[in-house]
Design an enzyme around this catalytic site. Structure first.
Site, PDB file in Angstrom:
ATOM      1  N   ASP A  89      49.422  46.517  43.666  1.00  0.00           N
ATOM      2  CA  ASP A  89      49.708  46.451  42.226  1.00  0.00           C
ATOM      3  C   ASP A  89      51.185  46.206  41.928  1.00  0.00           C
ATOM      4  O   ASP A  89      51.579  46.100  40.766  1.00  0.00           O
ATOM      5  CB  ASP A  89      49.267  47.757  41.549  1.00  0.00           C
ATOM      6  CG  ASP A  89      47.753  47.912  41.556  1.00  0.00           C
ATOM      7  OD1 ASP A  89      47.052  46.877  41.606  1.00  0.00           O
ATOM      8  OD2 ASP A  89      47.269  49.058  41.530  1.00  0.00           O
ATOM      9  N   LYS A 110      42.805  40.565  39.576  1.00  0.00           N
ATOM     10  CA  LYS A 110      43.258  41.804  38.940  1.00  0.00           C
ATOM     11  C   LYS A 110      43.080  41.659  37.417  1.00  0.00           C
ATOM     12  O   LYS A 110      42.338  40.807  36.965  1.00  0.00           O
ATOM     13  CB  LYS A 110      44.714  42.090  39.323  1.00  0.00           C
ATOM     14  CG  LYS A 110      44.887  42.396  40.812  1.00  0.00           C
ATOM     15  CD  LYS A 110      44.145  43.657  41.204  1.00  0.00           C
ATOM     16  CE  LYS A 110      44.267  43.949  42.691  1.00  0.00           C
ATOM     17  NZ  LYS A 110      43.401  45.056  43.106  1.00  0.00           N
TER      18      LYS A 110
END
Ligand code: S3P
Length: 445
Positions: free
Chosen positions: A328, A355
């Site tokens: 992330d 994502k």
């Protein structure tokens, strides 16, 4: 939230900043917060949580567990009390569960409900409704659950749980903690042993917390793979849990302090679980001065305060093997690379395309608009750093695509720009880090 509703969007121009100084405490870890609420909702008795992240994603999980019979109450800031229903006793929700923007809520809960005799429909925002769910549907079908999904295995989708579910042995075809966790959570109400084999290690919060709640779970390393075995029909015991700070949130401030000349920031309470701490390692390889102080254990996880000082960074070739432990953090890393000296090459980042947005394309476009030199490849970005010079883009607002991490990364890019960087919509930041702007403005002041 829809990107097609311009009137509701909250744009902001993030202006260049002088030295950032001071200390901040980042909010609770999002991954761990989701898991506390889910497992607390399955343990009979009261689980008490402090430091819970009160972002929209975690609130979606809390609402879902309430809709399935648990009592989930906020008693004070970050303090929550959860009375669970017991494994096997989740109730059928009366209406579709609205997962908002949250992939973690959706995929983990799909696992949980798959071994309960209930039918559950999941809906979400435009970003979540574009994300692939086939990766969790496949193993959960093998366990006996039935799915009706929208085209391409997407939301809205309905799960008919299996009763009884059958235990499986599943080797993860993608490095995904969400898929691993979905299968393990389904295994909780499944007689026998559910096994997940991880060729590449991913964040292990589910394993740690399942054990903490008293489930019988073993992890063995066999021929370089992690073999995780969970004994089903588990009885979970309520816990008292302190959630450590989120390294993924801290990452934006680590990068900010490294790139803004003259900065020195103490970031307190940062979770440094090795399956999450890749960003610290990579930024140190680039020359970043990041010192760990006051190392300790919080909620069964390693934690430290990070003292970060402005450092001239140099471009590197990032080892793709490190990607799962910082999956992330690439938007933040790309910003650091944009002002480093030399070239940073990243590869092996196919997962970034699925994502909250396609983070390879979104960051390539955003950084280019901000004046950075970036080349998009099939599975990564190559960034030619400015050598410390401010970014000189003049283009209009950056499209965040309902992706909190694009918004925060580009806010940090604004600090090292000549004229500021305008982000088209700051609302998505509240999914994971509601106090981001307050903390940032505090450090600038
Ligand atoms: C998460 C796992 C990661 C990560 C996400 C949170 C989790 O997703 O990107 O933000 O809490 O398990 P994948 O497992 O899909 O890589």
């Amino acid at each position: 939230m829809t990107p097609t509703d311009p009137a509701a969007m909250r744009p902001r121009r993030f202006l260049p900043a002088g030295p950032l100084r001071g200390k901040i405490r980042v909010p609770g870890d999002k991954s761990i917060s989701h898991r506390c609420v889910m497992l607390g909702a399955l343990a009979v008795g009261e689980t008490r949580v402090t430091g819970l992240l009160e972002g929209e994603d975690v609130l979606a999980t809390a609402a879902a567990m309430r809709a399935m019979g648990a009592e989930v109450e906020r008693t004070d800031e970050g303090q929550w009390s959860i009375h669970g229903v017991g494994v096997g006793a989740l109730l059928q929700p009366r209406s579709p569960l609205d997962m908002g923007n949250s992939g973690t809520s959706t995929r983990l809960l799909m696992g949980l409900v798959s071994s309960h005799p209930i039918t559950t429909t999941f809906v979400g925002d435009a970003s979540l409704s574009g994300r692939p769910m086939g990766r969790v549907i496949d193993p959960l079908r093998q366990m006996g659950a039935a799915f009706e999904a929208s085209e391409g295995g997407r939301l809205p989708l309905t799960v008919r749980g299996a009763s009884p579910a059958v235990p499986i042995t599943y080797r993860l075809p993608v490095a995904s903690a969400q898929v691993k966790s979905a299968v393990l959570l389904a295994g909780l109400n499944t007689a026998g042993i559910t096994t997940v084999i991880e060729p590449v290690p991913t964040r292990d919060h589910s394993e740690r917390m399942l054990r903490g709640f008293g489930a019988e779970l073993t992890v063995e390393e066999v021929n370089g793979e992690r073999v995780i075995r969970l004994h089903g029909e588990a009885e979970l015991k309520p816990q008292v849990i302190e959630v450590p700070g989120d390294p993924s949130s801290a990452a934006f401030f680590i990068v900010a302090a490294l790139v803004v000349p003259g900065s020195e920031v103490l970031i307190q309470n940062v979770g440094l679980n090795p399956t999450r701490a890749g960003i610290v390692k990579v930024l140190r390889q680039m020359g970043g001065q990041i010192d760990e102080v006051n190392a300790r254990v919080v909620g069964g996880e390693p934690v430290a305060d990070l003292l970060v000082r402005h450092s001239p960074l140099k471009g590197i070739e990032v080892d793709p093997a490190v990607a799962p432990s910082m999956i992330d953090e690439f938007p933040a890393l790309f910003v650091a690379a944009a002002v480093a000296e030399g070239t940073t090459v990243t590869t092996g980042l196919d997962e970034l395309r699925v994502k909250e947005s396609d983070r390879i394309t979104a960051m390539a476009e955003a950084l280019t608009a901000a004046g950075a030199r970036v080349r998009e490849t099939e599975n990564g970005l190559t960034v030619e750093g400015s050598g410390g010079d401010p970014l000189r883009g003049t283009a209009g607002a950056i499209a965040t695509h309902l992706d909190h991490r694009i918004a925060m990364a580009m806010a940090i890019a604004g600090l090292v720009s000549r004229d500021g960087v305008e982000v088209d919509d700051t609302r998505p930041i509240a999914t994971s880090f509601p106090v981001f702007e307050t903390l940032l403005d505090g450090l600038r002041a």
